[in-house]
Design an enzyme around this catalytic site. Structure first.
Site, PDB file in Angstrom:
ATOM      1  N   ASP A 196     110.395 -28.530  62.650  1.00  0.00           N
ATOM      2  CA  ASP A 196     109.056 -27.999  62.880  1.00  0.00           C
ATOM      3  C   ASP A 196     108.203 -29.150  63.397  1.00  0.00           C
ATOM      4  O   ASP A 196     108.091 -30.182  62.742  1.00  0.00           O
ATOM      5  CB  ASP A 196     108.498 -27.494  61.530  1.00  0.00           C
ATOM      6  CG  ASP A 196     107.646 -26.266  61.671  1.00  0.00           C
ATOM      7  OD1 ASP A 196     106.750 -26.284  62.522  1.00  0.00           O
ATOM      8  OD2 ASP A 196     107.865 -25.299  60.914  1.00  0.00           O
ATOM      9  N   ASP A 208     104.440 -25.645  65.950  1.00  0.00           N
ATOM     10  CA  ASP A 208     103.430 -24.946  65.167  1.00  0.00           C
ATOM     11  C   ASP A 208     102.192 -24.650  66.026  1.00  0.00           C
ATOM     12  O   ASP A 208     101.715 -25.519  66.762  1.00  0.00           O
ATOM     13  CB  ASP A 208     103.040 -25.863  63.991  1.00  0.00           C
ATOM     14  CG  ASP A 208     102.192 -25.168  62.947  1.00  0.00           C
ATOM     15  OD1 ASP A 208     102.700 -24.223  62.318  1.00  0.00           O
ATOM     16  OD2 ASP A 208     101.030 -25.575  62.755  1.00  0.00           O
ATOM     17  N   GLU A 217     105.375 -21.274  68.430  1.00  0.00           N
ATOM     18  CA  GLU A 217     104.762 -20.270  67.549  1.00  0.00           C
ATOM     19  C   GLU A 217     103.494 -19.756  68.235  1.00  0.00           C
ATOM     20  O   GLU A 217     102.550 -20.525  68.453  1.00  0.00           O
ATOM     21  CB  GLU A 217     104.382 -20.873  66.192  1.00  0.00           C
ATOM     22  CG  GLU A 217     103.873 -19.797  65.237  1.00  0.00           C
ATOM     23  CD  GLU A 217     102.910 -20.277  64.168  1.00  0.00           C
ATOM     24  OE1 GLU A 217     102.739 -19.562  63.173  1.00  0.00           O
ATOM     25  OE2 GLU A 217     102.315 -21.359  64.322  1.00  0.00           O
ATOM     26  N   HIS A 253     107.539 -17.405  57.020  1.00  0.00           N
ATOM     27  CA  HIS A 253     106.890 -17.878  55.795  1.00  0.00           C
ATOM     28  C   HIS A 253     105.395 -17.563  55.748  1.00  0.00           C
ATOM     29  O   HIS A 253     104.719 -17.984  54.811  1.00  0.00           O
ATOM     30  CB  HIS A 253     107.112 -19.386  55.670  1.00  0.00           C
ATOM     31  CG  HIS A 253     106.459 -20.142  56.791  1.00  0.00           C
ATOM     32  ND1 HIS A 253     106.894 -20.034  58.102  1.00  0.00           N
ATOM     33  CD2 HIS A 253     105.396 -20.965  56.815  1.00  0.00           C
ATOM     34  CE1 HIS A 253     106.112 -20.771  58.871  1.00  0.00           C
ATOM     35  NE2 HIS A 253     105.196 -21.347  58.118  1.00  0.00           N
ATOM     36  N   ASP A 254     104.884 -16.883  56.757  1.00  0.00           N
ATOM     37  CA  ASP A 254     103.461 -16.531  56.786  1.00  0.00           C
ATOM     38  C   ASP A 254     103.217 -15.040  56.624  1.00  0.00           C
ATOM     39  O   ASP A 254     102.057 -14.621  56.529  1.00  0.00           O
ATOM     40  CB  ASP A 254     102.841 -16.969  58.125  1.00  0.00           C
ATOM     41  CG  ASP A 254     102.827 -18.476  58.297  1.00  0.00           C
ATOM     42  OD1 ASP A 254     102.649 -19.183  57.285  1.00  0.00           O
ATOM     43  OD2 ASP A 254     102.992 -18.944  59.439  1.00  0.00           O
TER      44      ASP A 254
HETATM   45  C1  NOJ Z   1     101.312 -21.962  61.161  1.00  0.00           C
HETATM   46  C2  NOJ Z   1     102.255 -22.153  60.027  1.00  0.00           C
HETATM   47  O1  NOJ Z   1     103.339 -21.276  60.179  1.00  0.00           O
HETATM   48  C3  NOJ Z   1     101.473 -21.910  58.755  1.00  0.00           C
HETATM   49  O2  NOJ Z   1     102.306 -21.863  57.637  1.00  0.00           O
HETATM   50  C4  NOJ Z   1     100.441 -23.001  58.633  1.00  0.00           C
HETATM   51  O3  NOJ Z   1      99.637 -22.761  57.508  1.00  0.00           O
HETATM   52  C5  NOJ Z   1      99.575 -23.065  59.877  1.00  0.00           C
HETATM   53  N1  NOJ Z   1     100.322 -22.986  61.089  1.00  0.00           N
HETATM   54  C6  NOJ Z   1      98.832 -24.372  59.921  1.00  0.00           C
HETATM   55  O4  NOJ Z   1      99.725 -25.392  60.244  1.00  0.00           O
END
Ligand code: NOJ
Length: 537
Positions: A99, A201, A264, A325-326
């Site tokens: 990442d 990210d 992402e 994970h979000d």
């Molecule tokens: C996206 C990530 O997937 C998330 O988990 C994170 O909180 C935010 N970016 C900030 O880095």
């Protein structure tokens, strides 16, 4: 097929390192734990492993706040552990994706400590600093994703700095060439170590408006939505100059052989496509999150696929994601039964699938009591369901202490169902969702048409979604029932549904011959063929 690249053929598997396997009893997963579990990933049939951040971090956002881009956080181990992990991953013929978090650092990163120390510090312009508005308020109306203004006042120098996420995550200034070079060197550091690519990210956030113009109001905002959605992020994300940055990142990745750049990006499909870049020299795979927010019905899914396929630039390689994970776990979003349909969909669509750890054993959202909340998003914006802890709970390996995840107290609670829903049990159960994932992955691996074959929509009616994957004389029919009621296709419907079932989501119709009709039970999906034309005999 011979020309397909590994990241086109392969199946990606996301590990959230804190929650996969703990080896030292501190209740938090680590690199040695991941190493111990590589045989599982090989048995599953994964090809590439993406690790969420493992770098030194105060953990305000659990690793997405990095204080040293080229180290390993002691929670996860050390560089020797990493070197051993990457060597073992490669020995198994797997790939390792890291990442990359270039949008922001931790406020504890030496760059930011310098930057905030004085207005004349050489690193001042590495972050986004501004005077407040005349009334002493923040410079403009920009909002943090995690609640409140995106500007934090810093008394040392009497200016504000911008943070798209937590105040402990100041945004780097990507208009500064020195910042770019510094991050590109970070990339080279890991690429030289042999990592096979990056998931970048919030790549669409990197460039913000240089005039700091106010974001417009979002007319679609409703109470109950995350507060930052009051505004449309017109001036804070997806700025035109971002594509130069993505192209530069791609060039860095291309200095090395056979690596991949994944972005992402949460954007509508047309904007998403621009991240493939001019002449496809942007991200190899801008993550396609369309299924994460889809209403789960056959029509919507058909439309999503059609829209995505239609929008793809010529030569661009598609990809699909069901969870991360979000976002809430797929099994909770669509229910346990439909989770099998989701698995069959993900692994038969055209494009690289990314699996989120635990989805293959049907892990569900775990309810988190207020006292157990760890996610800073939920802590800042409580009560509207934005919490991400519930999809980050420990992997359920077996029915032993703490599901085999740790001999210490896990950092997040385990799901109550782990005594039954665990890898050991489900691997032994020939009809489990895990067995289904394995069968689907094996089918995809063994059949080039599943990778490079065309996607052909055939029919959608009520709960039915029927499409084909075809290459040369090989043709797979994928027939999915999104409802709970049985359904039946007959020759009278005028649709060729093949003559043999290769695989059912229920794993109980192996090589069943079809004659007059194709009957599906509720929540059942099947892959069928006509053996003489499929190469399946
Ligand atoms: C996206 C990530 O997937 C998330 O988990 C994170 O909180 C935010 N970016 C900030 O880095």
């Amino acid at each position: 097929m011979a020309d397909d690249l590994w990241w086109q053929r392969g199946i990606f598997y996301q590990i959230y390192p804190r929650s996969f396997q703990d080896s030292n009893g501190d209740g938090i997963g680590d690199l040695t734990g991941i190493l111990q579990r590589l045989p599982y990933l090989s048995r599953l049939g994964a090809d590439a492993v993406w690790l969420s951040p493992i770098f030194p971090s105060p953990m305000a956002d659990f690793g997405y706040d990095i204080s040293d881009y080229t180290g390993i956080d002691p929670i996860f181990g050390n560089m020797q552990d990493f070197d051993l992990l990457i060597a073992s991953v490669h020995e198994r013929g797997l790939k390792l994706i890291l990442d990359l978090v270039p949008n922001h650092t931790s406020d504890q990163h030496p760059w930011f400590i310098e930057s905030r120390s004085s207005r004349t510090n050489p690193k001042r312009n590495w972050y986004i600093w501004s005077d407040g508005a005349a009334d002493g308020e923040p410079p403009n109306n920009w909002l943090s994703e995690f609640g409140g203004s995106a500007w934090q006042y810093d008394a040392t120098t009497g200016q504000y700095y911008y943070h798209a996420f937590l105040a402990q995550q100041p945004d780097l200034n990507w208009r500064n060439p020195e910042v770019r070079q510094a991050i590109y060197d970070v990339m080279r550091f890991w690429l030289r170590k042999g990592v096979d690519g990056f998931r970048v990210d919030v790549i669409w956030h990197l460039i913000k408006d240089d005039q700091l113009r106010d974001n417009p109001l979002n007319a679609a905002f409703r109470e109950g939505m995350p507060p930052n959605q009051r505004l449309t992020p017109l001036y804070t994300t997806d700025r035109p100059e971002i594509h130069d940055v993505v192209a530069e990142m791609r060039q860095v990745v291309d200095e090395f052989r056979d690596r991949v750049l994944i972005g992402e990006i949460y954007l509508p499909v047309e904007q998403l496509m621009s991240y493939y870049g001019k002449d496809l020299l942007g991200a190899h795979m801008p993550f396609n999150f369309a299924l994460l927010s889809a209403s789960w019905n056959a029509h919507e899914i058909k439309n999503i696929i059609a829209e995505y396929e239609r929008a793809l630039p010529i030569g661009a390689w598609p990809n699909w994601v069901l969870g991360n994970h979000d976002r809430p776990r797929i099994a909770s979003r669509v229910g346990r039964d439909q989770a099998r349909i989701a698995a069959m969909l993900l692994l038969t669509l055209r494009g690289t699938p990314t699996l989120y750890y635990g989805d293959e054993i049907g892990m569900e959202q775990v309810a988190i009591a207020p006292s157990q909340v760890r996610d800073p998003f939920e802590r800042n914006v409580p009560g509207i369901g934005v919490g991400r802890d519930g999809c980050r709970t420990p992997m359920q390996w077996d029915a032993d202490l703490n599901a085999g995840f740790s001999r210490g107290d896990p950092w997040l609670p385990l799901s109550a169902d782990f005594l039954h829903e665990n890898v050991r049990n489900l691997e032994a159960d020939q009809t489990s969702i895990l067995s289904l994932y394995r069968a689907l992955i094996a089918l995809r691996r063994n059949n080039p048409a599943m990778v490079s074959g065309s996607y052909e929509p055939v029919a959608t009616a009520n709960d039915l979604l029927f499409f084909r994957r075809r290459e040369g004389s090989t043709c797979f029919n994928v027939v999915l029932n999104f409802g709970t009621e049985p359904m039946s296709l007959t020759h009278g419907d005028g649709i060729d549904f093949g003559t043999e079932i290769l695989l059912s989501t229920h794993l109980d119709r192996w090589n069943e011959t079809l004659s007059q009709s194709l009957d599906l039970r509720g929540n059942e999906g099947v892959i069928t063929v006509r053996p003489h034309s499929s190469g399946q005999e």
